[in-house]
Design an enzyme around this catalytic site. Structure first.
Site, PDB file in Angstrom:
ATOM      1  N   TRP A 188      26.609   2.696 -14.695  1.00 27.38           N
ATOM      2  CA  TRP A 188      25.935   2.918 -13.408  1.00 27.38           C
ATOM      3  C   TRP A 188      24.647   3.559 -13.400  1.00 27.38           C
ATOM      4  CZ3 TRP A 188      25.418   7.291 -10.363  1.00 27.38           C
ATOM      5  CH2 TRP A 188      24.682   7.234  -9.074  1.00 27.38           C
ATOM      6  N   GLU A 230      27.351  -1.947 -13.090  1.00 25.77           N
ATOM      7  CA  GLU A 230      27.354  -1.833 -11.490  1.00 25.77           C
ATOM      8  C   GLU A 230      26.207  -1.777 -10.802  1.00 25.77           C
ATOM      9  OE1 GLU A 230      29.445   2.010 -10.867  1.00 25.77           O
ATOM     10  OE2 GLU A 230      29.605   1.513  -8.628  1.00 25.77           O
ATOM     11  N   LYS A 232      24.087  -1.555  -6.979  1.00 32.34           N
ATOM     12  CA  LYS A 232      24.080  -0.567  -5.868  1.00 32.34           C
ATOM     13  C   LYS A 232      23.025  -1.061  -4.806  1.00 32.34           C
ATOM     14  CE  LYS A 232      24.782   4.264  -4.443  1.00 32.34           C
ATOM     15  NZ  LYS A 232      25.104   5.479  -5.142  1.00 32.34           N
ATOM     16  N   ASP A 263      31.387  -2.330  -6.317  1.00 37.13           N
ATOM     17  CA  ASP A 263      31.895  -0.999  -5.723  1.00 37.13           C
ATOM     18  C   ASP A 263      31.837  -1.352  -4.203  1.00 37.13           C
ATOM     19  OD1 ASP A 263      31.730   1.579  -4.274  1.00 37.13           O
ATOM     20  OD2 ASP A 263      31.448   2.459  -6.270  1.00 37.13           O
ATOM     21  N   HIS A 266      29.027  -0.240  -2.194  1.00 40.43           N
ATOM     22  CA  HIS A 266      27.759  -0.407  -2.605  1.00 40.43           C
ATOM     23  C   HIS A 266      26.975  -1.881  -1.905  1.00 40.43           C
ATOM     24  CE1 HIS A 266      27.836   2.049  -6.368  1.00 40.43           C
ATOM     25  NE2 HIS A 266      28.193   2.599  -5.412  1.00 40.43           N
ATOM     26  N   HIS A 290      35.234  -0.948  -8.227  1.00 41.31           N
ATOM     27  CA  HIS A 290      35.294   0.356  -7.859  1.00 41.31           C
ATOM     28  C   HIS A 290      35.848   0.310  -6.758  1.00 41.31           C
ATOM     29  CE1 HIS A 290      32.619   2.667 -10.757  1.00 41.31           C
ATOM     30  NE2 HIS A 290      33.986   2.347 -11.330  1.00 41.31           N
ATOM     31  N   ASP A 298      27.689   4.593   1.705  1.00 45.62           N
ATOM     32  CA  ASP A 298      28.483   4.973   0.575  1.00 45.62           C
ATOM     33  C   ASP A 298      29.007   6.266   0.496  1.00 45.62           C
ATOM     34  OD1 ASP A 298      29.327   4.509  -2.162  1.00 45.62           O
ATOM     35  OD2 ASP A 298      27.511   5.089  -3.041  1.00 45.62           O
ATOM     36  N   ASP A 300      32.216   7.374  -0.031  1.00 42.96           N
ATOM     37  CA  ASP A 300      32.996   7.511  -1.271  1.00 42.96           C
ATOM     38  C   ASP A 300      34.432   8.333  -0.665  1.00 42.96           C
ATOM     39  OD1 ASP A 300      32.253   6.335  -3.748  1.00 42.96           O
ATOM     40  OD2 ASP A 300      30.552   7.687  -3.149  1.00 42.96           O
ATOM     41  N   ASP A 330      37.082   4.876  -6.992  1.00 43.69           N
ATOM     42  CA  ASP A 330      36.044   5.632  -7.181  1.00 43.69           C
ATOM     43  C   ASP A 330      35.655   6.318  -6.040  1.00 43.69           C
ATOM     44  OD1 ASP A 330      33.327   6.725  -7.976  1.00 43.69           O
ATOM     45  OD2 ASP A 330      32.451   5.051  -7.674  1.00 43.69           O
TER      46      ASP A 330
HETATM   47  C1  RNT Z   1      27.766   5.800  -7.639  1.00 42.11           C
HETATM   48  C2  RNT Z   1      28.763   4.696  -8.306  1.00 42.11           C
HETATM   49  C3  RNT Z   1      29.173   5.294  -9.565  1.00 42.11           C
HETATM   50  C4  RNT Z   1      29.881   6.698  -9.806  1.00 42.11           C
HETATM   51  C5  RNT Z   1      30.753   7.089 -10.527  1.00 42.11           C
HETATM   52  C6  RNT Z   1      30.753   8.642 -10.521  1.00 42.11           C
HETATM   53  O1  RNT Z   1      27.377   5.517  -6.442  1.00 42.11           O
HETATM   54  O2  RNT Z   1      29.481   4.331  -7.561  1.00 42.11           O
HETATM   55  O3  RNT Z   1      30.201   4.155 -10.000  1.00 42.11           O
HETATM   56  O4  RNT Z   1      30.397   7.054  -8.310  1.00 42.11           O
HETATM   57  O5  RNT Z   1      30.479   6.578 -11.940  1.00 42.11           O
HETATM   58 ZN    ZN Z   2      31.154   3.242  -8.195  1.00 43.50          ZN
END
Ligand code: RNT
Ligand code: ZN
Length: 423
Positions: A188, A230, A232, A263, A266, A290, A298, A300, A330
């Site tokens: 990523w 990955e 985003k 993810d 994302h 993820h 996003d 998390d 993640d």
């Molecule tokens: C960031 C991505 C990525 C990170 C990790 C730490 O938006 O989701 O995967 O969160 O690699």
């Molecule tokens: Zn991620």
């Protein structure tokens, strides 16, 4: 928390009810226990890493909160991992970032990392009988400060990050060889612009060139390393343009025969990754997930047992995709006990996975094939009140981990004895 007797009674009751629906809960538990969920090391320390004094995550990702007890060294992270892992049922892997290299006082930059900087991790994983997954770290580094890494127009910076990618693939190969489990490597890159770009093409071309340089440098057996890319939508400070958008990364992965990472945070907020799994897998051999929880963006957050988590696991299990989808978590929350954050999210992932294995689906699928959508909806809804909690308790007991909220006392004890004493 339930007593042993209650767990046994619940198990008998559930076994009969599920059997009446054509589901063998023992077989389901057995199957669930073979599907790995990869636990991200970066929840331990708010994505700070151990390879430099970089002051925390950069590149559009951010942790918020200042709960005491953050792990500050590799040893502390592993100590916390041991506690968390003992409270989670099912098959687990641990997911490392390159920023968790341990340099042993030497001056080594990310373009020169080898397995040497990760030997503490390998030894620990061997003892714990765990496979390791891996991620190159394209953030939290002086060369990532301008917002561009692999797509940088500065050749020196781009080459540095290409080299980092190559080194990480070799480290991942070593993980797999030494631990006897495939290592999924997720790429990523935060590259993008805060404000409206004048040229959207050049950075994408540079990203593709750089990725080609990394992946063509060495052919590595897919049994050892699964390369994944990955995408985003946007990040904090990268609001206007992301080089590695969904289309770019999926197109790249598809055209080069590598895996693509979805993810959960994302995409646009109403766009769910559970809906994308069966579409991607029509064209790709593998995808990586993820599993995260975005709250409005996003963000998390720690994953909860919500509809989306269940839908993700349902898609994987019902379509027999367990061999083609790598499940990784993640998220990073610094506002609550970090060990608890791991345990809550991982137990939820394992719970949703088990639930997908026991949930009766045949009758609803049959109804669907007969275009009897009334029956389909009725059955899917009635399944929701089957005694799954009894199956979950029996699973935890069988796996030798706490049932109910018993695990919380252990985390609180650990907080009192260890975490609260960290400066
Ligand atoms: C960031 C991505 C990525 C990170 C990790 C730490 O938006 O989701 O995967 O969160 O690699
Ligand atoms: Zn991620």
């Amino acid at each position: 928390m339930p007593t042993e007797k209650q767990i046994a009674q619940g198990y008998d009751y559930a076994k009969e009810l599920y059997a009446a629906k054509g589901v063998d809960i023992d077989a389901a538990m057995e199957k669930a226990s073979k599907v790995a969920v990869s636990m991200h090391c970066w929840q331990a320390d708010d994505v700070v890493g151990t390879d430099s004094d970089n002051g925390g995550a950069s590149g559009g990702i951010a942790t918020t909160g200042n709960y005491p007890g953050r792990a500050r060294t590799g040893d502390e992270i592993r100590q916390d991992l041991n506690v968390a892992l003992s409270l989670i049922p099912g098959k687990k892997k641990v997911n490392l970032h390159a920023s968790y290299a341990e340099l042993g006082g030497k001056k080594i930059d990310r373009d020169a990392y080898t397995i040497e900087q990760f030997m503490n991790w390998v030894d620990w994983a061997k003892d714990a009988k765990l496979g390791l997954d891996f991620n190159p770290t394209y953030f939290s580094h002086p060369y990532a400060e301008d917002g561009f890494t692999l797509a940088s127009a500065d050749k020196k910076i781009q080459d540095f990050w290409i080299e980092h990618g190559k080194r990480c693939r070799e480290i991942g190969e070593e993980f797999a060889k030494r631990l006897g489990e495939q290592c999924a490597i997720n790429f990523w890159m935060p590259d993008g612009y805060k404000d409206i770009p004048a040229d959207t093409v050049a950075p994408r071309k540079r990203m593709i060139e750089a990725l080609d340089a990394i992946f063509s440098a060495k052919k590595i057996d897919k049994c050892l390393v699964l390369d994944s890319l990955e995408s985003k939508l946007f990040g904090l400070g990268v609001e206007s343009y992301t080089v590695g958008s969904h289309e770019l990364m999926m197109g790249y992965a598809l055209s080069r025969g590598i895996s693509y990472t979805l993810d959960a945070g994302h995409f646009h907020p109403t766009e769910m990754i559970s809906a994308k799994i069966s579409a991607c897998l029509q064209y790709m051999d593998n995808i990586l997930l993820h599993v995260s929880r975005g709250v409005r963006w996003d963000s998390d957050h720690v994953i909860t047992w919500d509809d989306e988590l269940q839908n993700i696991m349902n898609e994987i299990v019902r379509n027999d995709y367990t061999g083609r989808v790598c499940i990784a978590l993640d998220y990073f929350d610094a506002s609550i006990n970090r060990v608890a954050a791991w345990v809550i999210g991982m137990r939820n992932a394992q719970k949703a996975l088990l639930r997908a294995f026991v949930d009766p689906i045949c009758a609803a699928r049959k109804a669907e094939s007969e275009m009897d959508y009334t029956t389909r909806l009725a059955l899917l809804e009635e399944n929701k009140t089957l005694p799954f909690s009894a199956v979950w308790d029996a699973y935890c007991a069988k796996q030798g981990v706490p049932t109910g909220d018993e695990w919380l006392c252990k985390v609180k004890e650990y907080e009192k004895d260890v975490l609260s004493k960290r400066g």
